[in-house]
Scaffold this motif. Structure first.
Motif, mmCIF file in Angstrom:
data_model
loop_
_atom_site.group_PDB
_atom_site.id
_atom_site.type_symbol
_atom_site.label_atom_id
_atom_site.label_comp_id
_atom_site.label_asym_id
_atom_site.label_seq_id
_atom_site.Cartn_x
_atom_site.Cartn_y
_atom_site.Cartn_z
ATOM 1 N N ASP A 145 0.833 -1.201 0.000
ATOM 2 C CA ASP A 145 0.000 0.000 0.000
ATOM 3 C C ASP A 145 0.871 1.256 0.000
ATOM 4 O OD1 ASP A 145 -2.222 1.640 0.099
ATOM 5 O OD2 ASP A 145 -2.590 1.340 2.238
ATOM 6 N N PHE A 146 1.909 1.249 0.838
ATOM 7 C CA PHE A 146 2.810 2.404 0.907
ATOM 8 C C PHE A 146 3.543 2.607 -0.426
ATOM 9 C CE2 PHE A 146 6.994 4.259 1.642
ATOM 10 C CZ PHE A 146 6.644 5.451 2.254
ATOM 11 N N LYS A 148 2.750 1.720 -3.411
ATOM 12 C CA LYS A 148 1.887 2.134 -4.523
ATOM 13 C C LYS A 148 1.254 3.503 -4.285
ATOM 14 C CE LYS A 148 1.017 -2.545 -6.156
ATOM 15 N NZ LYS A 148 0.070 -3.678 -6.284
ATOM 16 N N THR A 149 1.099 3.876 -3.030
ATOM 17 C CA THR A 149 0.534 5.192 -2.719
ATOM 18 C C THR A 149 1.567 6.297 -2.910
ATOM 19 O OG1 THR A 149 -1.023 4.241 -1.130
ATOM 20 C CG2 THR A 149 -0.560 6.596 -0.935
ATOM 21 N N TYR A 150 2.781 6.067 -2.415
ATOM 22 C CA TYR A 150 3.809 7.103 -2.443
ATOM 23 C C TYR A 150 4.848 6.890 -3.547
ATOM 24 C CZ TYR A 150 1.841 8.648 1.963
ATOM 25 O OH TYR A 150 0.990 9.124 2.922
ATOM 26 N N LYS A 152 3.865 6.046 -6.973
ATOM 27 C CA LYS A 152 3.115 5.868 -8.222
ATOM 28 C C LYS A 152 3.969 6.187 -9.446
ATOM 29 C CE LYS A 152 -1.365 6.990 -6.136
ATOM 30 N NZ LYS A 152 -2.494 7.957 -6.096
ATOM 31 N N ASN A 250 4.610 4.014 9.092
ATOM 32 C CA ASN A 250 3.436 3.197 9.397
ATOM 33 C C ASN A 250 3.308 2.991 10.903
ATOM 34 O OD1 ASN A 250 4.055 0.063 10.199
ATOM 35 N ND2 ASN A 250 5.755 0.987 9.076
#
Length: 418
Positions: A145-146, A148-150, A152, A250
């Motif tokens: 998640d991290f 792909k979120t930060y 991209k 996180n």
């Protein structure tokens, strides 16, 4: 709360009673479908049932880690493309390897039933024909998640699914820790010369593409949690201060992970606006090439997975260097001084891993002699231990003489021959 006290108690206090000599090993291997097709996740996960009949039991609620009476663990690291053996540390590397050999043979037997195999390489050769195949473990989901979120804008935001490495955990006493940390960081480029085995996906000539992918990922937005170490340390207090310059990204709330824009550790724990709790430090993650862990070990994590018949060469080399650290320090300092090496640890390793000619460091004959001396220094220490561990680094003599690592074109990756 005091971030400094929190860091010391969580990471450094355990070193107070450590003695040099114990070693733990984590070895990851790409799981590949020999037809080139994607991995069948259901078949891959069946390995757990297979090992459950061989003395392994589920080690945690989510069912991705299985442990036996020795404390050895099998798992998929991040992805079903990447199978890992985590060997409980002890004072005899040959005994650890003997257990590993049994597990590896069993795993290979299981996977071969459906035309799969574990291979000795740091990047997955089937990258273009497979998918991420993430193991749905909560920590892996959070990391994904991290990324792909930060990240991209990065080329491969799912990159951990296609990489495999060897991680060596070393016991070090607290007094020796700053020096050991400093010199293992200095030797990062030497280990790249010996152990690089991660060709890139784009045929650009990288020897260790793993470095590039880690450092160009979203983790690069976090201070000091990935890449090489260029600082030098004389005291534990200086190391603690270095930790305070790292970032958090996180934490857990109500049993579930939260990700957030990277925040400096000192700021996070000492500024009330972040609502930090002391046990948030349990969620801290770092992927530096050399790291100090909450287990109380010095971890060398930048070495690629090796050809199958030299899987333990990085662990043996690292253990030998630590057990003969004074000799290694003398050799390193002499090499740097006599050859006027002014490049940083990062610059030196980047020359090697990117596939550039090694004469950019210094004359290759001199460099070869230096690397060979370090192999001998490690072997001498292992011989003195009297456990036969020195045989595990025998392939490194030829690598030192030729300055050829497994990723080089002249090298036969699986058979450790040229």
């Amino acid at each position: 709360m005091s971030a400094k006290n929190l860091i010391y108690n969580h990471f450094f206090k355990k070193f107070e009673n450590r003695k040099i000599g114990n070693v733990g090993c984590e070895l990851e291997f790409p799981l590949v479908n020999k037809s080139g097709s994607d991995v069948d996740k259901a078949f891959a996960r069946g390995i757990f049932d297979y090992f459950s009949n061989r003395g392994f039991k589920r080690a945690e609620d989510e069912g991705y880690f299985f442990e036996n009476a020795h404390g050895d663990v099998i798992s998929f690291d991040n992805s079903y493309n990447n199978f890992e053996f985590s060997l409980c540390y002890g004072n005899n590397l040959c005994e650890i390897k003997k257990r590993f050999d049994e597990y590896f043979a069993e795993a290979q037997n299981y996977f071969s039933r459906e035309n799969y195999e574990l291979i000795g390489r740091g990047t997955n050769p089937n990258k273009s024909t497979i998918s991420q195949n993430r193991a749905e473990f909560s920590t892996y989901n959070m990391v994904d998640d991290f990324l792909k979120t930060y990240g991209k804008d990065t080329k491969f935001p799912d990159f951990p699914a296609y990489l495999s490495s060897v991680q060596t955990h070393l016991d070090v006493d607290l007094q020796t820790l700053p020096t050991a940390y400093t010199y293992f960081a200095k030797l990062d480029f030497v280990r790249a010369i010996l152990f690089s085995n991660s060709p890139d996906f784009d045929k650009k000539g990288y020897r260790c593409y793993r470095d590039f992918l880690w450092e160009q990922s979203a983790f690069s937005k976090c201070s000091n949690i990935t890449g090489k170490v260029d600082a030098e340390f004389e005291t534990v207090d200086a190391l603690v201060g270095y930790f305070l310059e790292k970032d958090m990204f996180n934490r857990k709330r109500d049993g579930k992970y939260e990700i957030f824009a990277p925040v400096n550790i000192k700021e996070y724990f000492e500024n009330e606006k972040y609502g930090a709790k002391g046990d948030d430090i349990d969620c801290y993650l770092s992927f530096k090439n050399v790291e100090i862990t909450a287990r109380g070990t010095l971890e060398v994590r930048s070495d690629c997975t090796q050809p199958l018949n030299s899987s333990f060469a990085p662990c043996a080399f690292n253990l030998g260097i630590l057990c003969n650290l004074d000799a290694a320090i003398s050799d390193v300092d002499g090499f740097f001084d006599e050859n006027s090496i002014a490049m940083s640890n990062t610059e030196l390793r980047n020359i090697v891993v990117s596939g550039k000619k090694l004469n950019k460091i210094c004359d290759e004959d001199i460099l070869s002699d230096f690397v060979y001396d370090l192999v001998e220094i490690a072997a001498e220490a292992l011989e003195k231990r009297g456990l036969g561990e020195e045989k595990l680094i025998e392939p490194l003599y030829k690598r030192a003489v030729t300055l050829k690592c497994p990723a080089d074109a002249e090298y036969n990756n699986q058979n450790d021959t040229f």
